[in-house]
Design a protein around this motif. Sequence first.
Motif, PDB file in Angstrom:
ATOM      1  N   THR A 164       0.844  -1.193   0.000  1.00 42.11           N
ATOM      2  CA  THR A 164       0.000   0.000   0.000  1.00 42.11           C
ATOM      3  C   THR A 164       0.882   1.247   0.000  1.00 42.11           C
ATOM      4  OG1 THR A 164      -0.124  -0.044   2.419  1.00 42.11           O
ATOM      5  CG2 THR A 164      -1.920  -1.088   1.218  1.00 42.11           C
ATOM      6  N   ARG A 165       0.314   2.331  -0.529  1.00 44.96           N
ATOM      7  CA  ARG A 165       0.999   3.625  -0.532  1.00 44.96           C
ATOM      8  C   ARG A 165      -0.049   4.677  -0.215  1.00 44.96           C
ATOM      9  NH1 ARG A 165       3.512   5.587  -6.071  1.00 44.96           N
ATOM     10  NH2 ARG A 165       1.314   5.575  -6.539  1.00 44.96           N
ATOM     11  N   GLU A 201       0.823  14.986   7.163  1.00 44.85           N
ATOM     12  CA  GLU A 201       1.901  15.948   6.956  1.00 44.85           C
ATOM     13  C   GLU A 201       2.385  15.960   5.511  1.00 44.85           C
ATOM     14  OE1 GLU A 201       4.747  14.744   9.857  1.00 44.85           O
ATOM     15  OE2 GLU A 201       3.449  15.288  11.531  1.00 44.85           O
ATOM     16  N   ASN A 202       1.588  15.325   4.635  1.00 46.36           N
ATOM     17  CA  ASN A 202       1.856  15.269   3.197  1.00 46.36           C
ATOM     18  C   ASN A 202       3.134  14.477   2.865  1.00 46.36           C
ATOM     19  OD1 ASN A 202       0.678  15.786   0.732  1.00 46.36           O
ATOM     20  ND2 ASN A 202       1.977  17.573   0.356  1.00 46.36           N
ATOM     21  N   ILE A 203       3.450  13.506   3.698  1.00 44.54           N
ATOM     22  CA  ILE A 203       4.587  12.624   3.458  1.00 44.54           C
ATOM     23  C   ILE A 203       4.064  11.305   2.897  1.00 44.54           C
ATOM     24  CG2 ILE A 203       6.480  11.341   4.546  1.00 44.54           C
ATOM     25  CD1 ILE A 203       6.574  13.568   6.668  1.00 44.54           C
ATOM     26  N   GLU A 204       4.681  10.868   1.808  1.00 44.24           N
ATOM     27  CA  GLU A 204       4.259   9.610   1.199  1.00 44.24           C
ATOM     28  C   GLU A 204       4.777   8.433   2.032  1.00 44.24           C
ATOM     29  OE1 GLU A 204       3.390   8.418  -3.281  1.00 44.24           O
ATOM     30  OE2 GLU A 204       5.495   8.890  -2.911  1.00 44.24           O
ATOM     31  N   TYR A 261       4.605   4.027   2.873  1.00 46.15           N
ATOM     32  CA  TYR A 261       4.444   2.722   2.244  1.00 46.15           C
ATOM     33  C   TYR A 261       4.223   1.671   3.320  1.00 46.15           C
ATOM     34  CZ  TYR A 261       6.495   5.106  -1.757  1.00 46.15           C
ATOM     35  OH  TYR A 261       6.739   5.990  -2.763  1.00 46.15           O
ATOM     36  N   GLY A 262       3.491   0.628   2.972  1.00 46.98           N
ATOM     37  CA  GLY A 262       3.251  -0.453   3.911  1.00 46.98           C
ATOM     38  C   GLY A 262       3.103  -1.774   3.172  1.00 46.98           C
ATOM     39  N   VAL A 263       3.239  -2.842   3.908  1.00 42.83           N
ATOM     40  CA  VAL A 263       3.057  -4.180   3.343  1.00 42.83           C
ATOM     41  C   VAL A 263       2.292  -5.026   4.349  1.00 42.83           C
ATOM     42  CG1 VAL A 263       5.276  -5.033   4.201  1.00 42.83           C
ATOM     43  CG2 VAL A 263       4.223  -6.118   2.215  1.00 42.83           C
ATOM     44  N   GLU A 264       1.406  -5.861   3.845  1.00 42.92           N
ATOM     45  CA  GLU A 264       0.652  -6.767   4.685  1.00 42.92           C
ATOM     46  C   GLU A 264       0.430  -8.060   3.922  1.00 42.92           C
ATOM     47  OE1 GLU A 264      -3.308  -5.246   5.537  1.00 42.92           O
ATOM     48  OE2 GLU A 264      -3.415  -4.412   3.541  1.00 42.92           O
ATOM     49  N   ILE A 265       0.081  -9.094   4.656  1.00 39.46           N
ATOM     50  CA  ILE A 265      -0.261 -10.370   4.052  1.00 39.46           C
ATOM     51  C   ILE A 265      -1.783 -10.506   4.121  1.00 39.46           C
ATOM     52  CG2 ILE A 265       0.023 -12.872   4.146  1.00 39.46           C
ATOM     53  CD1 ILE A 265       2.657 -11.223   3.632  1.00 39.46           C
ATOM     54  N   ILE A 266      -2.417 -10.680   2.964  1.00 43.22           N
ATOM     55  CA  ILE A 266      -3.854 -10.937   2.918  1.00 43.22           C
ATOM     56  C   ILE A 266      -4.017 -12.448   2.999  1.00 43.22           C
ATOM     57  CG2 ILE A 266      -5.997 -10.665   1.620  1.00 43.22           C
ATOM     58  CD1 ILE A 266      -4.698  -7.993   2.511  1.00 43.22           C
TER      59      ILE A 266
END
Length: 135
Positions: A89-90, A95-98, A100-105
């Motif tokens: 995910t993004r 604070e308008n900072i991009e 990122y994340g990751v998960e297991i579905i």
Amino acid sequence: MQNLVILAGNVGATPETRTTQGGTKITSFSLATSRPKRDSEGKVLKEGGRRIEETEWHRITCFNGVAKTVAEYVEKGQKVMVRGRIHYTRWTDQENIERYGVEIIADEVTFLSYGKSRQQQQGSTQDNEDDDIPF
């Protein structure tokens, strides 16, 4: 090509459940996996005769039926195997900072042990039948 992940480890905390406005049940939990730590030559590192392990934490997300089962039966410390897919995910934070994340579905969660409360129930019963894990 297929996006497939299989992890086996210990549940890190009691799973958290929520329901969307559309009625979809979502349950999330953390899963710890471990592997031996190795030196630059690939040898397993030991301390006091015991191998040193590195632990990684994974964020697991379940939907609908799997979410309901996990919410009802999974507890902190329980050993489970998760079969699913990696989801990245993004987003942009406040604070308008991009970010990122990751998960297991999770498509499947297999119980490799009972939760502590179920183990205590098993220990207090007097019947001699072997109980199978129900899922």
